[in-house]
Design a protein around this motif. Structure first.
Motif, mmCIF file in Angstrom:
data_model
loop_
_atom_site.group_PDB
_atom_site.id
_atom_site.type_symbol
_atom_site.label_atom_id
_atom_site.label_comp_id
_atom_site.label_asym_id
_atom_site.label_seq_id
_atom_site.Cartn_x
_atom_site.Cartn_y
_atom_site.Cartn_z
ATOM 1 N N GLU A 2 -5.323 -7.470 1.771
ATOM 2 C CA GLU A 2 -4.414 -6.498 2.385
ATOM 3 C C GLU A 2 -3.611 -5.807 1.275
ATOM 4 O OE1 GLU A 2 -4.268 -5.710 5.637
ATOM 5 O OE2 GLU A 2 -6.005 -7.048 5.779
ATOM 6 N N PRO A 3 -3.154 -4.572 1.528
ATOM 7 C CA PRO A 3 -2.361 -3.861 0.509
ATOM 8 C C PRO A 3 -1.195 -4.698 -0.020
ATOM 9 C CG PRO A 3 -2.875 -2.401 2.333
ATOM 10 C CD PRO A 3 -3.422 -3.739 2.705
ATOM 11 N N ASP A 4 -0.540 -5.462 0.871
ATOM 12 C CA ASP A 4 0.626 -6.260 0.441
ATOM 13 C C ASP A 4 0.291 -7.247 -0.666
ATOM 14 O OD1 ASP A 4 2.595 -5.131 1.788
ATOM 15 O OD2 ASP A 4 2.751 -6.646 3.372
ATOM 16 N N PHE A 5 -0.928 -7.781 -0.624
ATOM 17 C CA PHE A 5 -1.369 -8.723 -1.664
ATOM 18 C C PHE A 5 -1.218 -8.064 -3.032
ATOM 19 C CE2 PHE A 5 -4.821 -9.932 -4.541
ATOM 20 C CZ PHE A 5 -4.707 -11.316 -4.589
ATOM 21 N N TRP A 6 -1.705 -6.820 -3.146
ATOM 22 C CA TRP A 6 -1.685 -6.122 -4.435
ATOM 23 C C TRP A 6 -0.283 -5.640 -4.787
ATOM 24 C CZ3 TRP A 6 -5.656 -7.144 -7.290
ATOM 25 C CH2 TRP A 6 -6.893 -7.394 -6.688
ATOM 26 N N VAL A 127 -15.369 -5.601 -7.751
ATOM 27 C CA VAL A 127 -15.207 -7.063 -7.760
ATOM 28 C C VAL A 127 -13.869 -7.505 -7.164
ATOM 29 C CG1 VAL A 127 -16.686 -7.349 -9.804
ATOM 30 C CG2 VAL A 127 -14.210 -7.241 -10.099
ATOM 31 N N ALA A 128 -12.956 -6.545 -6.966
ATOM 32 C CA ALA A 128 -11.648 -6.895 -6.399
ATOM 33 C C ALA A 128 -11.695 -6.940 -4.870
ATOM 34 C CB ALA A 128 -10.603 -5.876 -6.844
ATOM 35 N N LEU A 129 -12.795 -6.465 -4.296
ATOM 36 C CA LEU A 129 -12.821 -6.269 -2.842
ATOM 37 C C LEU A 129 -13.594 -7.369 -2.128
ATOM 38 C CD1 LEU A 129 -13.522 -2.433 -2.853
ATOM 39 C CD2 LEU A 129 -11.316 -3.595 -2.583
ATOM 40 N N GLU A 132 -16.510 -7.401 3.331
ATOM 41 C CA GLU A 132 -16.604 -6.321 4.336
ATOM 42 C C GLU A 132 -16.077 -5.009 3.776
ATOM 43 O OE1 GLU A 132 -12.803 -8.426 4.777
ATOM 44 O OE2 GLU A 132 -14.849 -9.073 4.448
ATOM 45 N N MET A 133 -15.001 -5.066 2.966
ATOM 46 C CA MET A 133 -14.427 -3.859 2.377
ATOM 47 C C MET A 133 -15.354 -3.304 1.293
ATOM 48 S SD MET A 133 -10.603 -3.603 0.895
ATOM 49 C CE MET A 133 -9.547 -3.972 2.237
ATOM 50 N N ARG A 134 -16.053 -4.220 0.631
ATOM 51 C CA ARG A 134 -16.975 -3.861 -0.458
ATOM 52 C C ARG A 134 -18.101 -2.955 0.063
ATOM 53 N NH1 ARG A 134 -19.146 -9.322 -2.288
ATOM 54 N NH2 ARG A 134 -16.968 -9.763 -2.672
ATOM 55 N N ARG A 135 -18.602 -3.287 1.257
ATOM 56 C CA ARG A 135 -19.695 -2.481 1.823
ATOM 57 C C ARG A 135 -19.194 -1.072 2.132
ATOM 58 N NH1 ARG A 135 -21.418 -7.529 3.616
ATOM 59 N NH2 ARG A 135 -19.933 -7.610 5.327
ATOM 60 N N ARG A 136 -17.984 -0.990 2.669
ATOM 61 C CA ARG A 136 -17.399 0.312 2.998
ATOM 62 C C ARG A 136 -17.153 1.127 1.719
ATOM 63 N NH1 ARG A 136 -11.480 0.781 5.433
ATOM 64 N NH2 ARG A 136 -11.439 3.038 5.664
ATOM 65 N N TYR A 137 -16.672 0.447 0.711
ATOM 66 C CA TYR A 137 -16.389 1.066 -0.593
ATOM 67 C C TYR A 137 -17.672 1.624 -1.217
ATOM 68 C CZ TYR A 137 -15.205 0.846 -5.660
ATOM 69 O OH TYR A 137 -15.037 1.103 -7.000
ATOM 70 N N ALA A 138 -18.767 0.867 -1.094
ATOM 71 C CA ALA A 138 -20.038 1.268 -1.723
ATOM 72 C C ALA A 138 -20.657 2.476 -1.026
ATOM 73 C CB ALA A 138 -21.008 0.091 -1.735
ATOM 74 N N ILE A 139 -20.170 2.792 0.153
ATOM 75 C CA ILE A 139 -20.588 4.038 0.822
ATOM 76 C C ILE A 139 -19.611 5.164 0.459
ATOM 77 C CG2 ILE A 139 -20.822 5.152 3.097
ATOM 78 C CD1 ILE A 139 -21.698 2.338 4.149
ATOM 79 N N GLY A 164 -12.296 -15.408 -4.816
ATOM 80 C CA GLY A 164 -11.868 -14.167 -5.461
ATOM 81 C C GLY A 164 -10.540 -13.711 -4.892
ATOM 82 N N PRO A 165 -10.017 -12.596 -5.346
ATOM 83 C CA PRO A 165 -10.555 -11.775 -6.416
ATOM 84 C C PRO A 165 -10.231 -12.326 -7.807
ATOM 85 C CG PRO A 165 -8.531 -10.763 -5.558
ATOM 86 C CD PRO A 165 -8.790 -11.998 -4.744
ATOM 87 N N PRO A 166 -11.054 -11.944 -8.823
ATOM 88 C CA PRO A 166 -12.263 -11.141 -8.690
ATOM 89 C C PRO A 166 -13.397 -11.969 -8.090
ATOM 90 C CG PRO A 166 -12.062 -11.930 -10.945
ATOM 91 C CD PRO A 166 -10.828 -12.387 -10.228
ATOM 92 N N PHE A 167 -14.208 -11.302 -7.297
ATOM 93 C CA PHE A 167 -15.386 -11.936 -6.719
ATOM 94 C C PHE A 167 -16.560 -11.802 -7.690
ATOM 95 C CE2 PHE A 167 -12.651 -10.588 -3.269
ATOM 96 C CZ PHE A 167 -12.594 -11.718 -2.471
#
Ligand SMILES: C[S@@+](CC[C@H](N)C(=O)[O-])C[C@H]1O[C@@H](n2cnc3c(N)ncnc32)[C@H](O)[C@@H]1O
Length: 211
Positions: A2-6, A127-129, A132-139, A164-167
């Protein structure tokens, strides 16, 4: 994540991912891609990486996006550059000659806001994602960069050693995420001298993705 984590990581300065030197695979291989001087490099999830200064010193232009405004303020301070700050849609844009850094969620960045990109440099972004977010990011990244090539750096390690992260992003995962969009070439896999933060063996792999 979640954004709060970062946001919390940046607020508390718990930024172990921030490398104290320029990435060695970048230094070793980026010039081999023979990009023209002034090419515009896009760094998704850019933090305040020293790689940005390396690109600028090398005569490249830089665009980036980062969730944390704390990070972006520190980036410009450390570059010794005073940015112009504007609000653009849901994002903020910090700009100076040769550099545009957007502040906000990468998924809110559009082709129109980002502008032309010659190459994507992804270090510690994919690698930070989480999966599920990684798949969206890769599109999303190919779409907003109009399928610009990517210089992608991934960590590889035994995922059972750490959450992770990093994964860990192994070759199979790179293939799954990107083979429908790009031709994928391994540039180099480098064993990390002390493993991951001295805890367990890990490698960094540099990939070139070309449409
Ligand atoms: C692991 S750090 C890597 C930073 C940088 N690439 C580097 O090499 O130092 C990941 C960064 O992505 C940012 N981030 C996480 N999710 C994001 C999102 N949805 N949009 C934009 N930035 C994000 C975090 O604030 C953090 O600075």
């Amino acid at each position: 994540m979640e954004p709060d984590f970062w946001h919390q990581r940046w607020r508390e300065n718990r930024i172990g991912f921030h490398a104290k030197t320029t990435n060695s695979l970048l230094e070793k291989h980026f010039h081999g891609l023979a990009l023209a001087e002034g090419s515009r490099v896009f760094l998704p999830l850019c933090g305040k990486t020293l790689d940005i200064a390396w690109f600028l010193e090398g005569g490249f232009r830089v665009a980036g996006i980062e969730l944390s405004e704390v990070a972006v303020e520190q980036l410009f301070e450390e570059l010794g550059v005073v940015p112009k700050i504007a609000t653009v849609g849901a994002l903020k844009q910090y700009s100076a000659p040769g550099i545009d850094i957007f502040v906000g969620d990468v998924f809110a960045l559009t082709v129109a806001l980002l502008g032309p990109v010659d190459i994507v440099y992804d270090r510690a972004a994919l690698v930070a994602l989480p999966p599920e977010m990684r798949r969206r990011y890769a599109i999303h990244i190919p779409e907003i960069t109009q399928f610009a090539p990517q210089f992608l750096i991934c960590f590889e390690y035994d995922q059972s050693r750490m959450n992770g992260p990093p994964f860990s992003i192994d070759p199979q995962m790179v293939e799954t995420l990107y083979s429908g969009t790009y031709q994928i070439t391994l540039i180099e896999r480098e064993q990390m001298a002390d493993g991951f933060q001295g805890k367990f063996p890990a490698s960094e792999a540099a990939w070139l993705l070309v449409k």
